[in-house]
Motif scaffolding. Structure first.
Motif, PDB file in Angstrom:
ATOM      1  N   VAL A 186       0.751  -1.235   0.098  1.00  0.00           N
ATOM      2  CA  VAL A 186      -0.048   0.100  -0.036  1.00  0.00           C
ATOM      3  C   VAL A 186       1.004   1.326   0.144  1.00  0.00           C
ATOM      4  O   VAL A 186       1.846   1.389   0.970  1.00  0.00           O
TER       5      VAL A 186
ATOM      6  N   ASP B 172       2.188   5.184  -2.300  1.00  0.00           N
ATOM      7  CA  ASP B 172       2.657   5.532  -3.843  1.00  0.00           C
ATOM      8  C   ASP B 172       3.417   4.691  -4.592  1.00  0.00           C
ATOM      9  O   ASP B 172       3.039   4.399  -5.678  1.00  0.00           O
TER      10      ASP B 172
ATOM     11  N   LEU C 275      -1.966  -3.489  -7.067  1.00  0.00           N
ATOM     12  CA  LEU C 275      -3.049  -2.260  -6.997  1.00  0.00           C
ATOM     13  C   LEU C 275      -3.893  -2.462  -5.863  1.00  0.00           C
ATOM     14  O   LEU C 275      -4.182  -1.495  -5.122  1.00  0.00           O
ATOM     15  N   TYR C 276      -4.324  -3.575  -5.683  1.00  0.00           N
ATOM     16  CA  TYR C 276      -5.259  -3.859  -4.402  1.00  0.00           C
ATOM     17  C   TYR C 276      -4.504  -4.192  -3.154  1.00  0.00           C
ATOM     18  O   TYR C 276      -5.215  -4.134  -2.039  1.00  0.00           O
TER      19      TYR C 276
ATOM     20  N   ALA D 110       2.408  -0.806  -9.810  1.00  0.00           N
ATOM     21  CA  ALA D 110       1.321  -1.364 -10.348  1.00  0.00           C
ATOM     22  C   ALA D 110       0.632  -0.724 -11.811  1.00  0.00           C
ATOM     23  O   ALA D 110       0.261  -1.602 -12.704  1.00  0.00           O
ATOM     24  N   TYR D 111       0.610   0.240 -11.886  1.00  0.00           N
ATOM     25  CA  TYR D 111       0.136   1.059 -12.927  1.00  0.00           C
ATOM     26  C   TYR D 111       1.176   0.870 -14.037  1.00  0.00           C
ATOM     27  O   TYR D 111       0.694   0.466 -15.409  1.00  0.00           O
TER      28      TYR D 111
ATOM     29  N   ASN E  90       1.674   1.706  -5.760  1.00  0.00           N
ATOM     30  CA  ASN E  90       0.809   2.006  -6.931  1.00  0.00           C
ATOM     31  C   ASN E  90       1.600   2.441  -8.371  1.00  0.00           C
ATOM     32  O   ASN E  90       0.856   2.010  -9.317  1.00  0.00           O
ATOM     33  N   TYR E  91       2.507   3.239  -8.245  1.00  0.00           N
ATOM     34  CA  TYR E  91       3.220   3.349  -9.537  1.00  0.00           C
ATOM     35  C   TYR E  91       3.606   2.099 -10.237  1.00  0.00           C
ATOM     36  O   TYR E  91       3.725   2.008 -11.372  1.00  0.00           O
TER      37      TYR E  91
END
Length: 216
Positions: free
Chosen positions: A93, A95, A164-165, A101-102, A98-99
């Motif tokens: 979890v 930033d 992402l999850y 993951a994207y 998330n980066y």
């Protein structure tokens, strides 16, 4: 600082193996390539789908393509449901995760979409098993990056979604996806190569007969 083994153990502790949705998702992941390989090989041997469509191999291939695509949507839905039922790990979890993951989702989808664009519907969805062969091997992007962009791109998308999850269970399922696809590749690549090798032998034989006729 935790060792890699400790981190891995901690992640595994966040996987709830008692959830039915996890097992269902794992089953769907394994079922799809098993299904399309069995159906496509039977088609190659017996032409049962082509005969069912009145000799229209392309139409039969399109139906299989639609079936595979639909099963893929169902698999993705079950994967998403499985992730929602699982615990979230703090390590996944923030930033930076998330980066990552994207980026995985973006590049994975680029591999899948560009592969489909290069091969077309029949080239992507086992048209060679229906006797619909491509004129030559595709060597440009994304096939100059990996020989199986659909499979590895899909695996990257699974991994991106897991991160992402924030679900370690998604990492477990992604590893399962990779194993299933690697096994599928071991079956598919030699079989497909054999189909094209047979065509080249037939072309060479036909070419030899043509030369003999010219000499006569």
């Amino acid at each position: 600082m935790s060792s890699p083994v400790e981190v891995l153990t901690d992640l595994v502790n966040y996987v709830d193996f008692s959830k039915t949705s996890l097992l269902v998702s794992a089953g769907a992941i394994a079922f799809n390539p098993t299904f399309w390989n069995i159906v496509a090989r039977r088609e190659h041997r017996t032409r049962f789908m082509t005969r069912a469509f009145g000799g229209n191999a392309q139409g039969a291939c399109y139906v299989l393509a639609a079936t595979i695509f639909s099963l893929g949507l169902l698999r993705d839905f079950l994967y998403e449901r499985a992730l929602r039922d699982q615990p979230t790990h703090p390590l996944l979890v923030g930033d930076v995760p998330n980066y990552i993951a994207y980026a995985l989702l973006a590049f994975g989808n680029i591999l899948v979409v560009s592969s489909t664009w290069r091969l077309g519907i029949t080239g992507t969805f086992l048209g060679d098993y229906f006797g619909i062969l491509m004129d030559s091997m595709v060597t440009g992007f994304p096939f100059n990056v990996t020989s199986a962009p659909m499979y590895y791109g899909s695996t990257m998308s699974f991994l991106g979604s897991a991160i992402l999850y924030g679900k370690p269970a998604g990492l477990f399922l992604t590893l399962w996806v990779l194993v299933v696809y690697i096994v599928a590749i071991q079956f598919e690549n030699p079989f497909t190569a054999g189909i094209y090798a047979k065509r080249e032998r037939e072309r060479a034989k036909a070419g030899g007969k043509s030369e003999e006729k010219k000499e006569l």
